[in-house]
Design a protein around this motif. Structure first.
Motif, PDB file in Angstrom:
ATOM      1  N   VAL A 106       0.795  -1.218   0.000  1.00  0.00           N
ATOM      2  CA  VAL A 106       0.000   0.000   0.000  1.00  0.00           C
ATOM      3  C   VAL A 106       0.833   1.277   0.000  1.00  0.00           C
ATOM      4  O   VAL A 106       0.394   2.317  -0.457  1.00  0.00           O
ATOM      5  CB  VAL A 106      -0.972  -0.006   1.202  1.00  0.00           C
ATOM      6  N   GLY A 107       2.036   1.255   0.551  1.00  0.00           N
ATOM      7  CA  GLY A 107       2.777   2.490   0.779  1.00  0.00           C
ATOM      8  C   GLY A 107       3.283   3.145  -0.475  1.00  0.00           C
ATOM      9  O   GLY A 107       3.868   2.503  -1.340  1.00  0.00           O
ATOM     10  N   VAL A 108       3.059   4.453  -0.634  1.00  0.00           N
ATOM     11  CA  VAL A 108       3.651   5.210  -1.733  1.00  0.00           C
ATOM     12  C   VAL A 108       5.115   5.517  -1.431  1.00  0.00           C
ATOM     13  O   VAL A 108       5.917   5.762  -2.305  1.00  0.00           O
ATOM     14  CB  VAL A 108       2.846   6.501  -1.973  1.00  0.00           C
ATOM     15  N   SER A 109       5.485   5.495  -0.159  1.00  0.00           N
ATOM     16  CA  SER A 109       6.873   5.581   0.264  1.00  0.00           C
ATOM     17  C   SER A 109       6.977   4.811   1.571  1.00  0.00           C
ATOM     18  O   SER A 109       5.978   4.396   2.153  1.00  0.00           O
ATOM     19  CB  SER A 109       7.312   7.041   0.462  1.00  0.00           C
ATOM     20  N   SER A 110       8.213   4.616   2.068  1.00  0.00           N
ATOM     21  CA  SER A 110       8.390   3.847   3.294  1.00  0.00           C
ATOM     22  C   SER A 110       7.670   4.482   4.477  1.00  0.00           C
ATOM     23  O   SER A 110       7.257   3.789   5.408  1.00  0.00           O
ATOM     24  CB  SER A 110       9.893   3.709   3.604  1.00  0.00           C
ATOM     25  N   SER A 111       7.481   5.799   4.445  1.00  0.00           N
ATOM     26  CA  SER A 111       6.793   6.471   5.548  1.00  0.00           C
ATOM     27  C   SER A 111       5.303   6.154   5.588  1.00  0.00           C
ATOM     28  O   SER A 111       4.643   6.419   6.587  1.00  0.00           O
ATOM     29  CB  SER A 111       6.994   7.986   5.446  1.00  0.00           C
TER      30      SER A 111
ATOM     31  N   LEU B  54      -0.228  -4.456  12.025  1.00  0.00           N
ATOM     32  CA  LEU B  54       0.439  -4.662  13.304  1.00  0.00           C
ATOM     33  C   LEU B  54       1.517  -3.628  13.568  1.00  0.00           C
ATOM     34  O   LEU B  54       2.062  -3.578  14.664  1.00  0.00           O
ATOM     35  CB  LEU B  54       1.076  -6.056  13.329  1.00  0.00           C
ATOM     36  N   GLY B  55       1.823  -2.796  12.570  1.00  0.00           N
ATOM     37  CA  GLY B  55       2.929  -1.859  12.720  1.00  0.00           C
ATOM     38  C   GLY B  55       2.750  -0.877  13.863  1.00  0.00           C
ATOM     39  O   GLY B  55       3.729  -0.486  14.521  1.00  0.00           O
ATOM     40  N   GLN B  56       1.489  -0.482  14.125  1.00  0.00           N
ATOM     41  CA  GLN B  56       1.266   0.485  15.193  1.00  0.00           C
ATOM     42  C   GLN B  56       1.523  -0.119  16.572  1.00  0.00           C
ATOM     43  O   GLN B  56       1.724   0.594  17.547  1.00  0.00           O
ATOM     44  CB  GLN B  56      -0.165   1.053  15.134  1.00  0.00           C
ATOM     45  N   TYR B  57       1.488  -1.462  16.660  1.00  0.00           N
ATOM     46  CA  TYR B  57       1.727  -2.130  17.942  1.00  0.00           C
ATOM     47  C   TYR B  57       3.190  -2.530  18.116  1.00  0.00           C
ATOM     48  O   TYR B  57       3.696  -2.565  19.236  1.00  0.00           O
ATOM     49  CB  TYR B  57       0.841  -3.373  18.055  1.00  0.00           C
ATOM     50  N   THR B  58       3.854  -2.850  17.001  1.00  0.00           N
ATOM     51  CA  THR B  58       5.243  -3.309  17.091  1.00  0.00           C
ATOM     52  C   THR B  58       6.241  -2.175  16.975  1.00  0.00           C
ATOM     53  O   THR B  58       7.439  -2.375  17.213  1.00  0.00           O
ATOM     54  CB  THR B  58       5.523  -4.318  15.975  1.00  0.00           C
ATOM     55  N   GLY B  59       5.787  -0.977  16.579  1.00  0.00           N
ATOM     56  CA  GLY B  59       6.695   0.151  16.393  1.00  0.00           C
ATOM     57  C   GLY B  59       7.281   0.235  15.008  1.00  0.00           C
ATOM     58  O   GLY B  59       8.007   1.177  14.696  1.00  0.00           O
ATOM     59  N   ALA B  60       6.947  -0.734  14.135  1.00  0.00           N
ATOM     60  CA  ALA B  60       7.478  -0.694  12.775  1.00  0.00           C
ATOM     61  C   ALA B  60       6.921   0.481  11.990  1.00  0.00           C
ATOM     62  O   ALA B  60       7.618   1.090  11.173  1.00  0.00           O
ATOM     63  CB  ALA B  60       7.166  -2.006  12.056  1.00  0.00           C
ATOM     64  N   SER B  61       5.650   0.819  12.194  1.00  0.00           N
ATOM     65  CA  SER B  61       5.023   1.987  11.567  1.00  0.00           C
ATOM     66  C   SER B  61       3.994   2.539  12.545  1.00  0.00           C
ATOM     67  O   SER B  61       2.790   2.358  12.355  1.00  0.00           O
ATOM     68  CB  SER B  61       4.382   1.597  10.242  1.00  0.00           C
ATOM     69  N   PRO B  62       4.440   3.224  13.608  1.00  0.00           N
ATOM     70  CA  PRO B  62       3.551   3.597  14.718  1.00  0.00           C
ATOM     71  C   PRO B  62       2.445   4.564  14.333  1.00  0.00           C
ATOM     72  O   PRO B  62       1.428   4.633  15.024  1.00  0.00           O
ATOM     73  CB  PRO B  62       4.517   4.229  15.729  1.00  0.00           C
ATOM     74  N   ASN B  63       2.594   5.310  13.261  1.00  0.00           N
ATOM     75  CA  ASN B  63       1.601   6.321  12.905  1.00  0.00           C
ATOM     76  C   ASN B  63       0.650   5.884  11.792  1.00  0.00           C
ATOM     77  O   ASN B  63      -0.217   6.658  11.380  1.00  0.00           O
ATOM     78  CB  ASN B  63       2.307   7.612  12.473  1.00  0.00           C
TER      79      ASN B  63
END
Length: 550
Positions: free
Chosen positions: A481-486, A519-528
């Protein structure tokens, strides 16, 4: 197709007309060479079909030969905006009766245009009838999805909605070991400049399998009851690290790939193979598919060296990794150390070269080989019978319709997805599963949204007759889904519940409801970043068991 920020690359737009003509001629020759070369490699699959014959009395189980064929074809297209494009596709088609086939396949560009990394898959219904002598007529229709482009922004216009369709008809000639012919094909992607009628060249070769009923899973077959393949079949799974050499695209880092390969030996040491690689780091969803020929050198009873040459299509979007039209040449060597019972650890090194682009890469990889059948050496040295065990497999093909997609604070339209899931029975109750799903409509203007999952499932009968079976499964994976890593949402978790209703021994209706959460918001991989949706699926399952070494 993963979406990422990309910077434009300056290209020489002032090539002389004779140079353009020479390049076009060269590209066409390469495409035809690939078609003939890979087609001839597939011809050897006839040997596999002949080897996998039956020698089992009727009272020993529902062991049967499933007839089918490989079909490789090539079409050169003119885009509606005047540009050049081509597609090479490979399909495996099962025989339904004397004249009707059905199956699935994949397609990608080879030698025309500048769209390396474009990739698609479809389901095909194919009719074929002999008319006079060795001549036959054939026709078919395919429906699927496809996406790619020369840049991230170009995906919007080049791939449209991503919904792919093809209809074709023509004539062919049956030679001794293979068939070839020419069709007229109409190929289009919804809301895309890919919309043309073109000449389609094809090669076919028989490829049949020996299978048992799904209920036979776990049953052992003695050497006296089963005429096993005379040469080996190997499934390889590994992780490959790809290092770019002087990259010119906007992405200049390394790429991690998951690599899956099937190899079939035609003699004791000569084999043909087909491989698919998918990016899991660096450039998520970087993709390549290729096939070719290889040779094994036995250095000791436990140590083997493999050398192979692959031809295929590779890339992402062209200005990010410049593979040009996508054509790939990939020589590779692999060292294998055999442990026991057909399992081997591997180390590989190779060089990937895109002759119509600037991409050059070194690769190294670690992996596992699983030898599905016994080698000639094992049969010669065996002191007793070499038994085979039937392994249960389900192939589920279904449509998934999602709810609205909640992504980073706002809702987006639902997705219509085509999903393929393979279930491998571990025992009567538990199974391992892998699923790939691709959207047939655009997500926020971009075609080719995809998800991939692996996991475990539990199943049991819900009725006395056994026709209804329920299952629960938990899978983890990711999306593009990401257009960039952010913008990435990290790993996804996908719990689901469903039922199978058995129509007969081979086919069943397949239903599923589930939900996908990031799961990123829980693991810190993509918190936002956040991702959430629910889905419902309905389709068909093809159930069978395959013999493999015990």
């Amino acid at each position: 197709m993963h979406l990422s920020d990309a910077l434009p690359i300056r290209r020489n737009a002032r090539l002389q007309t004779p140079v353009l003509r020479s390049m076009r001629w060269l590209r066409m020759q390469v495409a035809v060479l690939c078609l003939i070369c890979l087609g001839q490699l597939g011809v050897a699959g006839r040997a596999a079909a002949e080897e996998m014959t039956l020698n089992i009395p009727d009272d020993q189980g529902a062991i049967r030969r499933v007839s089918g064929m490989l079909m490789l074809d090539y079409s050169r297209l003119t885009l509606s905006n005047g540009g050049a494009f081509d597609l090479m596709s490979l399909h495996y088609l099962l025989r339904a009766n004397d004249w009707l086939y059905y199956g699935i396949g994949a397609f990608a560009p080879i030698a025309e245009g500048n769209y390396g990394g474009f990739f698609g898959a479809d389901a095909t219904l194919h009719a074929q009838r002999r008319m006079w002598g060795n001549w036959f007529v054939n026709a078919g229709v395919s429906v699927g999805v496809g996406a790619g482009g020369s840049s991230v922004t170009n995906i919007r216009t080049f791939s449209g909605q991503g919904l792919y369709g093809r209809a074709y008809a023509g004539v062919g000639y049956q030679a001794r070991r293979f068939s070839f012919g020419v069709n007229v094909a109409r190929i289009a992607i919804l809301d895309s400049p890919i919309n043309d009628t073109a000449v389609n060249l094809f090669v076919q070769t028989p490829l049949s399998l020996t299978t048992g009923s799904y209920a036979d899973a776990g049953r052992r077959l003695g050497a006296e009851a089963y005429h096993a393949p005379q040469h080996e079949n190997i499934v390889s799974l590994g992780a490959t690290h790809m290092r770019q050499i002087n990259p010119t695209g906007s992405y200049r880092g390394n790429i991690g790939l998951v690599a899956l390969q099937f190899s079939h030996f035609h003699t004791e040491n000569i084999y043909t193979f087909f491989s698919v690689d998918l990016g899991y780091s660096g450039l998520l969803w970087y993709n390549q598919a290729y096939g070719g020929i290889g040779r094994r050198f036995s250095l000791s009873p436990r140590l083997n060296l493999y050398g192979q040459l692959g031809l295929g299509s590779s890339g992402w979007v062209t200005d990010t990794v410049d593979t040009g039209s996508g054509f790939l040449i990939y020589p590779k060597v692999t060292m294998e150390y055999l442990w026991r019972n057909g399992l081997g650890a591997t180390f590989s090194a190779g060089y990937m070269y895109a002759p119509f682009g600037t991409s050059r890469n070194w690769t190294v990889g670690l992996g596992l080989n699983y030898h599905l059948s016994y080698s000639n050496r094992e049969r010669r040295e065996s002191q007793g019978p070499l038994d085979y065990t039937m392994r249960g497999v389900r192939l589920n093909v279904f449509a998934r319709r999602t709810s609205q997609i909640y992504y980073n604070g706002r809702n987006s339209d639902p997705l219509n997805m085509v999903a393929v899931q393979v279930d491998y029975a571990l025992n009567e109750r538990w199974y391992a599963a892998a699923q790939m799903a691709i959207a047939a409509n655009a997500f926020r203007g971009f075609a080719g949204y995809a998800e991939a999952f692996i996991g475990l499932g539990y199943q049991r009968s819900l009725s006395r007759s056994g026709r209804f079976q329920g299952y629960a499964q938990l899978m983890v994976g990711g999306n593009d889904v990401g257009v960039s890593s952010s913008h990435e949402v990290g790993a996804l978790i996908y719990p689901s519940l469903g039922v199978n209703y058995y129509i007969n021994d081979r086919f069943s209706l397949y239903g599923q409801i589930g939900g996908t959460t990031s799961l990123g918001q829980y693991t810190g991989a993509s918190p936002n970043n956040r991702w959430r949706n629910y889905s419902i699926g309905l389709g068909m399952s093809y159930r069978f068991s395959l013999p493999s070494r015990s």
